[in-house]
Design a protein around this motif. Sequence first.
Motif, PDB file in Angstrom:
ATOM      1  N   PHE A 215      -3.230  65.386  26.636  1.00 55.62           N
ATOM      2  CA  PHE A 215      -2.903  65.799  25.360  1.00 55.62           C
ATOM      3  C   PHE A 215      -3.080  64.678  24.426  1.00 55.62           C
ATOM      4  N   ASP A 220      -8.485  68.873  21.210  1.00 53.25           N
ATOM      5  CA  ASP A 220      -8.091  69.899  21.887  1.00 53.25           C
ATOM      6  C   ASP A 220      -7.743  69.208  23.250  1.00 53.25           C
ATOM      7  N   TYR A 221      -7.182  70.206  24.195  1.00 51.59           N
ATOM      8  CA  TYR A 221      -6.771  69.806  25.437  1.00 51.59           C
ATOM      9  C   TYR A 221      -7.868  69.390  26.278  1.00 51.59           C
ATOM     10  N   SER A 258       2.759  66.388  21.517  1.00 53.31           N
ATOM     11  CA  SER A 258       1.273  66.298  21.222  1.00 53.31           C
ATOM     12  C   SER A 258       0.553  67.592  21.309  1.00 53.31           C
ATOM     13  N   GLY A 259       1.210  68.617  20.820  1.00 53.25           N
ATOM     14  CA  GLY A 259       0.852  70.063  20.751  1.00 53.25           C
ATOM     15  C   GLY A 259      -0.136  70.550  19.808  1.00 53.25           C
ATOM     16  N   ASP A 261      -3.359  71.196  17.765  1.00 53.71           N
ATOM     17  CA  ASP A 261      -4.868  71.533  18.302  1.00 53.71           C
ATOM     18  C   ASP A 261      -5.111  71.707  19.489  1.00 53.71           C
ATOM     19  N   LYS A 262      -4.098  72.089  20.254  1.00 55.34           N
ATOM     20  CA  LYS A 262      -4.559  72.221  21.727  1.00 55.34           C
ATOM     21  C   LYS A 262      -5.078  73.807  21.729  1.00 55.34           C
ATOM     22  N   TYR A 266      -3.801  77.686  23.883  1.00 56.10           N
ATOM     23  CA  TYR A 266      -2.557  78.399  23.138  1.00 56.10           C
ATOM     24  C   TYR A 266      -2.763  79.987  23.720  1.00 56.10           C
ATOM     25  N   THR A 284       3.913  69.170  16.954  1.00 53.14           N
ATOM     26  CA  THR A 284       2.597  69.211  16.347  1.00 53.14           C
ATOM     27  C   THR A 284       2.386  68.010  15.565  1.00 53.14           C
ATOM     28  N   HIS A 408      -2.218  77.168  14.451  1.00 53.64           N
ATOM     29  CA  HIS A 408      -1.000  76.846  15.191  1.00 53.64           C
ATOM     30  C   HIS A 408      -0.003  78.051  15.439  1.00 53.64           C
TER      31      HIS A 408
END
Length: 417
Positions: A215, A220-221, A258-259, A261-262, A266, A284, A408
């Motif tokens: 993360f 992204d992830y 650290s969520g 842009d993952k 989503y 975020t 998001h």
Amino acid sequence: MKIEKYSIGIGDRFGHQGVAQLSAFVKAREHGVDIVPVWNKSNREHTLIGTQPGNTRIEADEAAATLGWKASYYVDADHIGIKTVDPFIGPSNYFTLDVADFIGEEPALDDLADFTKYCSKFIGTLSIPGIKHGLDVTMETVVSVGKKYLNAVKEAGKIYRYIASRKGKENFITEVSTDETNTPQTPVELFFVLAALSREQVPLQTVAPKFTGQFLKGVDYVGDVAQFAREFEHDVAVIAHAIKEFGLPETLKISIHSGSDKFSIYPVINKTIKKFDAGLHLKTAGTTWLEEVIGLAKSGGDGLVVAKEIYAQSYLRFDELAKPYLTVIDIPMEKLPTPAVVNKWRSADFVLALQHDPMCPQYSTAFRQLVHIGFKVAAEMGDRFTDLLDESAGIINNGVTENIYERHLRPIFLGND
Ligand SMILES: [Zn+2]
């Protein structure tokens, strides 16, 4: 104090985007989803920028007043420990107790014996609604979780009781985070960590495990999405079960750090929380600052000059800026354009490299991550930077609201369809 089902952590390094950020939540309400904002800013961030926890409270209160926001909102003392919590006690009503540093510290033998005795009733196949074949639990599992986490849990208890004694236990939300560590926690580990937290009488309402995969900040992830999906589903099922089994708060839910842009996970998150009718907290933090830099670059003129300067300085001071973020960034130097190259860029080149559009060939994850950690450079510019933010407020506000809502809130809670 009880946390709502859906909440999102928003960070705002320079405290200029309160209204723009909250506008995204207003928009979500207009689309029928109630999500409450949690302003989070860690001690690390405050130190790097030179702000006080009280500044975040003022920003949140002002934004809520300006937009006539009637629902709850929170101010999160993000990643605090016993040594850093004091200045947050007054302004915050949400505390993220970071006990990652205590993971792996050997507990006292008595504590370990008590814990394993209590947990021995779970040995065998632990059946949990929503998990097909149940989870395997052996004596080794219990002992290893005890050895690894009991001291961290004890520390969480210590910090929680300290805050409760100063603030009154009804006046804040408690989160326990173990995400800033190297090894991910399995759903079984999460189950026993929750057991230990309940025995320590920490009434946590959100819990942030470390998930499988990376993360990284603002990108992204990175990892196996299918594996994440399995693990996440199991974690959510474990939490629902632990609430009943250990008498933890009804509102307890998972928290993803650290969520930002993952994008690739989503859809999984959306599907899982709907399937289990579960709550979610997702932090975020940080990308609002990137929207500021994007807005400055878009404005051209002095804005673009300053954006380029921030990049050049960040490039030259890479080691210093990267140091506090080593576990959450991955920036191969050879993928970074040199400041000389960037100085020749037009406004659009800068924006396309920085904006998170995975389809755009000019988008660069290395560039984006470096600017992400470069906020200290902007902080040092003082008024020169913040005056420009005010000058370009229109363009920046739009970017900030759209980033939170479109990239998001919408995919996470409403789904992409
Ligand atoms: Zn975190």
